[in-house]
Design an enzyme around this catalytic site. Sequence first.
Site, PDB file in Angstrom:
ATOM      1  N   ASP A 195       0.614  -1.302   0.070  1.00 57.13           N
ATOM      2  CA  ASP A 195      -0.126   0.036   0.028  1.00 57.13           C
ATOM      3  C   ASP A 195       0.949   1.296   0.019  1.00 57.13           C
ATOM      4  OD1 ASP A 195      -2.945   0.976   0.308  1.00 57.13           O
ATOM      5  OD2 ASP A 195      -2.008   1.752   2.089  1.00 57.13           O
ATOM      6  N   GLU A 254       1.620  -0.562  -5.093  1.00 59.11           N
ATOM      7  CA  GLU A 254       0.637   0.321  -5.384  1.00 59.11           C
ATOM      8  C   GLU A 254       1.575   1.747  -5.426  1.00 59.11           C
ATOM      9  OE1 GLU A 254      -3.339   3.233  -3.980  1.00 59.11           O
ATOM     10  OE2 GLU A 254      -1.383   2.566  -2.713  1.00 59.11           O
TER      11      GLU A 254
HETATM   12  C1  NOJ Z   1      -4.636   2.786  -0.981  1.00 60.35           C
HETATM   13  C2  NOJ Z   1      -5.663   1.712  -0.591  1.00 60.35           C
HETATM   14  O1  NOJ Z   1      -6.257   1.115  -1.823  1.00 60.35           O
HETATM   15  C3  NOJ Z   1      -6.863   2.962  -0.204  1.00 60.35           C
HETATM   16  O2  NOJ Z   1      -8.009   2.116   0.054  1.00 60.35           O
HETATM   17  C4  NOJ Z   1      -6.437   3.471   1.193  1.00 60.35           C
HETATM   18  O3  NOJ Z   1      -7.423   4.258   1.589  1.00 60.35           O
HETATM   19  C5  NOJ Z   1      -4.882   4.440   1.078  1.00 60.35           C
HETATM   20  N1  NOJ Z   1      -4.040   3.336   0.242  1.00 60.35           N
HETATM   21  C6  NOJ Z   1      -4.494   4.478   2.305  1.00 60.35           C
HETATM   22  O4  NOJ Z   1      -3.847   3.425   2.894  1.00 60.35           O
END
Ligand code: NOJ
Length: 523
Positions: A195, A254
Amino acid sequence: MSQDWWRHAVIYQVYVRSFADSDGDGVGDLPGIRSRLAHLRDLGVDAVWITPFYASPMADGGYDVADYRAVDPQFGDLGDVRALVDDAHALGIRVIVDIVPNHSSDRHAWFQEALAGRGRERYVFREGVGDRPPNDWESVFGGPAWTRVADGSWYLHLFAPEQPDLNWELPEVREEFRDVLRFWLDLGVDGFRVDVAHGMVKAPGLPDIGHADQLTLLGTAPLPFFDQDGVHEIHRDWRAVVDSYPGERVLVAEAWTPSAERTALYLRPDEMHQAFNFHYLTAPWDRDALRSVIDSSLAAVAPVGAPTTWVLSNHDVQRHVTRYGGGEKGVRRARAALALMLALPGSVYLYQGEELGLPEVLDLPDEVLQDPMWERSGHTERGRDGCRVPLPWTTAGPSLGFGTGGSWLPQPPEWAKLSVEAQAGDQDSMLSFYRTALRARRENPATGVTVTWVDGPEGVLWFERDGVACALNLSGAVVELPDPGPVLLASSYYGVRDGQVLLPPDTALWWRTAAEAVTSDFA
Ligand code: NOJ
């Protein structure tokens, strides 16, 4: 299980709260996922990515982790994770879990200590400027990225105030996360979706941005809190940990960056295996735009030898049936988009429910909204709940088979017709098409790394790879193609007349071109 499996895998994202609920509390859980693994087997996916199930006060759906080594009781316990991993492996499905290193929950023991004045260096605490925060950074969820604590100092949170950013300059933070990785790897997981992998390191001195509407800069312009070069050292460190385990475990970033080239930096051979291709996800339904993003995606990863990935939906964006126009048009385009995506070389991510053609739920009542974005934006952004509505499994029953009770977000009654049960026996359904398309891909694997564009009628996106051709009609009118012979996959019905294929709008077709693989460049 095959070598380099991740290079061409199809990976299915489970948003744990909304997949299947085993205990009737209205929230999905790990035993629920376990009970529905046969669905994933029948779909034919290679791996499942499960969103956070760790101990969490759920200020951001579990992306606010209070204990990185514990399962939230709402979702089950460590025994359930083990059982899920074992069952998935028995079906030949790998399990990727989420890890959230940029921030913890404000209920994490470390942050509680910090509030009490101990160990503050684990987070990003600063003094303000008079009554104002230390700088002008805005939270991704709206409002300032800083919150003031009792003694007058401020802490940084790029997301909600309940998600304080960790200080990755501190060796203790780095060591803690190495240990967390090992904990889950020891338990048998096949990798991590990382993440905010672009966020852990901030520009020295935390400089002002000097721009009021920072949300518009996310993923499009350089920012002092995202995509800093320093993050790569952390990824290299993590890669060494993951590589020290047998069985080709993977790291998936991500990473929202301003360009495909910047994303490729995360994919250097000693860093992450994959990164989500958000440039593809955000491309409009337009021939030139799609061709250009496919070219730039493939070109960007070529120098680092990584596979590209393709993704149309996830738990943070509007579902693509709706994005592509909704209704019959949206469904038709979504079918064609799947055919296109599966024809491309690289790995594919699916988001739960897209195999049912679920649209975004746009009319959730205000009072059920849970996404922190809704409150943080002062009720101007409805947030991401519309793509998180629990799945319909059956045509009747409480929460349409999601569980034995209700569901934490209400399901539209018409979703009964979109349920797995309703679609499974219908050969024209979206579900049947997903199963057919994934089978066609397995039988004609996209193992190469290049595509060759073919000049066809105007508005048609047409390419070949690995001896398979794919043509997608984006022209808005029926087009004629020379009859290609045996068709491997069609996203919708098409015609044949006088030796020509009549390809309707928003329809994609695959056919076999030649026995030998296509090896020319993508340009
Ligand atoms: C990306 C995640 O996919 C999302 O759902 C989240 O709110 C943010 N990162 C913060 O962790």
